[in-house]
Scaffold this active site. Sequence first.
Site, PDB file in Angstrom:
ATOM      1  N   ASP A   1       9.033 -13.159  26.584  1.00  0.00           N
ATOM      2  CA  ASP A   1      10.248 -13.785  26.034  1.00  0.00           C
ATOM      3  C   ASP A   1      11.310 -12.715  25.769  1.00  0.00           C
ATOM      4  O   ASP A   1      12.012 -12.747  24.759  1.00  0.00           O
ATOM      5  CB  ASP A   1       9.954 -14.592  24.766  1.00  0.00           C
ATOM      6  CG  ASP A   1      11.114 -15.502  24.364  1.00  0.00           C
ATOM      7  OD1 ASP A   1      11.991 -15.756  25.199  1.00  0.00           O
ATOM      8  OD2 ASP A   1      11.150 -15.946  23.193  1.00  0.00           O
TER       9      ASP A   1
ATOM     10  N   PHE B   1      17.491 -12.562  31.012  1.00  0.00           N
ATOM     11  CA  PHE B   1      18.180 -11.365  31.492  1.00  0.00           C
ATOM     12  C   PHE B   1      19.699 -11.480  31.357  1.00  0.00           C
ATOM     13  O   PHE B   1      20.437 -10.588  31.766  1.00  0.00           O
ATOM     14  CB  PHE B   1      17.765 -11.057  32.932  1.00  0.00           C
ATOM     15  CG  PHE B   1      16.406 -10.390  33.051  1.00  0.00           C
ATOM     16  CD1 PHE B   1      15.651 -10.061  31.934  1.00  0.00           C
ATOM     17  CD2 PHE B   1      15.878 -10.092  34.306  1.00  0.00           C
ATOM     18  CE1 PHE B   1      14.401  -9.451  32.052  1.00  0.00           C
ATOM     19  CE2 PHE B   1      14.640  -9.463  34.438  1.00  0.00           C
ATOM     20  CZ  PHE B   1      13.895  -9.146  33.305  1.00  0.00           C
TER      21      PHE B   1
END
Length: 447
Positions: free
Chosen positions: A312, A65
């Site tokens: 992912d 993130f």
Amino acid sequence: MRKHTIIKNAKIVNEGQTIEGDILIENDIIMEIASSISVKSSEITVIDAEGNYVLPGMIDDQVHFREPGLTHKANIETESKAALAGGITSFIEMPNTKPQTTTVEKLEEKFEIASKSSHANYSFMFGGTNDNLDEILKVDSKTVAGLKLFLGSSTGNMLVDDPAVIEKIFSSTDMVISVHCEDEATIKKNLEAHIAEYGDDIPMEKHPIIRSEEACYISSSKAIELAKKTGARLHVFHLSTGKETSLFSNKIPLKDKKITAEVCVHHLWFSDEDYARKGSHIKWNPAVKTSKDREQLLKALLDDRIDVIATDHAPHTLEEKDNPYTSAPSGGPLVQHALLALLEMHHQGKISIEKIVEKACHNPAILFDVEKRGYIREGYYADLVIVDLKSPWTVNKSNILYKCGWSPFEGNTFKSRITHTFVNGELAYNNFKVLDVKAGRRLTFNR
């Protein structure tokens, strides 16, 4: 004051079966699951599922993130919102941020950021390096998802390439050790040969030849050999080759396995035939490989040699992605569209909804000992997703929630849509709108 929500007329998918019924939520907990429920209360919300499916919220065991330090690409707030729109209610984020999460102090700083900004439940991997064993030993395994080692394809100093250090780490921790396996020497040799032939503008379809089956298999097999030698608890991230699936077993239940594997949605969806159309937008590490690899990965997922499905999720800006091969970064955004892609595979007859739930919800909870999540059970946290399998929509710029603003699924029409997402009993997403609710909490672990 007690707050009640009833989800009525649902097809509830849980633990290998689908039953029709209602779900009663009291505050943040699933209180009752029954064929029909009625509650007398002034504080009650009724949501009619209208015969649609209710799934446990997905637990994504591998996301990037990008916060702190790389927030021009993404941040915890934007990507956790996109995750909710994709039916992902809990995520485990990776340590290769800036600064890297390789000290306990930096780890706790990330938890502090998430506590203020995450719309989904969260935990983080601690990162191993060639020289931070002392920090690894300080980590409390009861409060952190696990340890991440880059045994290939790393940023900064996170490539762990000293065999003695790797063995020492494997021997010293009882945490789940999640690894990225690609052999750097093999990749370097292949890349040098292609640069000699093409310069920097290598055709994108050469990516799975450069980051080859051999590079993956060499690294995965070494990690597994070392795990067997040391007794470490090893989890191999994002398998991309059929050959690697032979390294894993389905002889014992997941809860008893010491060596497990994950596959990502993009390796189940795309193949090397898609590079001509998608280019760098499907450039990941490990690379998307052949249609035969894709078939073998699905087969291993269905027969339980592969235990978990993840994303992912690793966004980059379009400006970064739209570069020649040697400067275009690997990775792409996926959390908003992963479950929808899996449901599309269900429509195609490739996988059952029950198996999707097992691999994307139940099994991450088992593998990482996540407390009271990943199932639709009385007494568990109410992380729930309602999906309508007969409501097509098309991915385009106007409905993409990633901060980077693009998706490898752009232009794709999905037959299904996510209508509601609940996090800890709070309705957090409703029909293309993320609600102004930050119900995410730090994940806890039964260890």
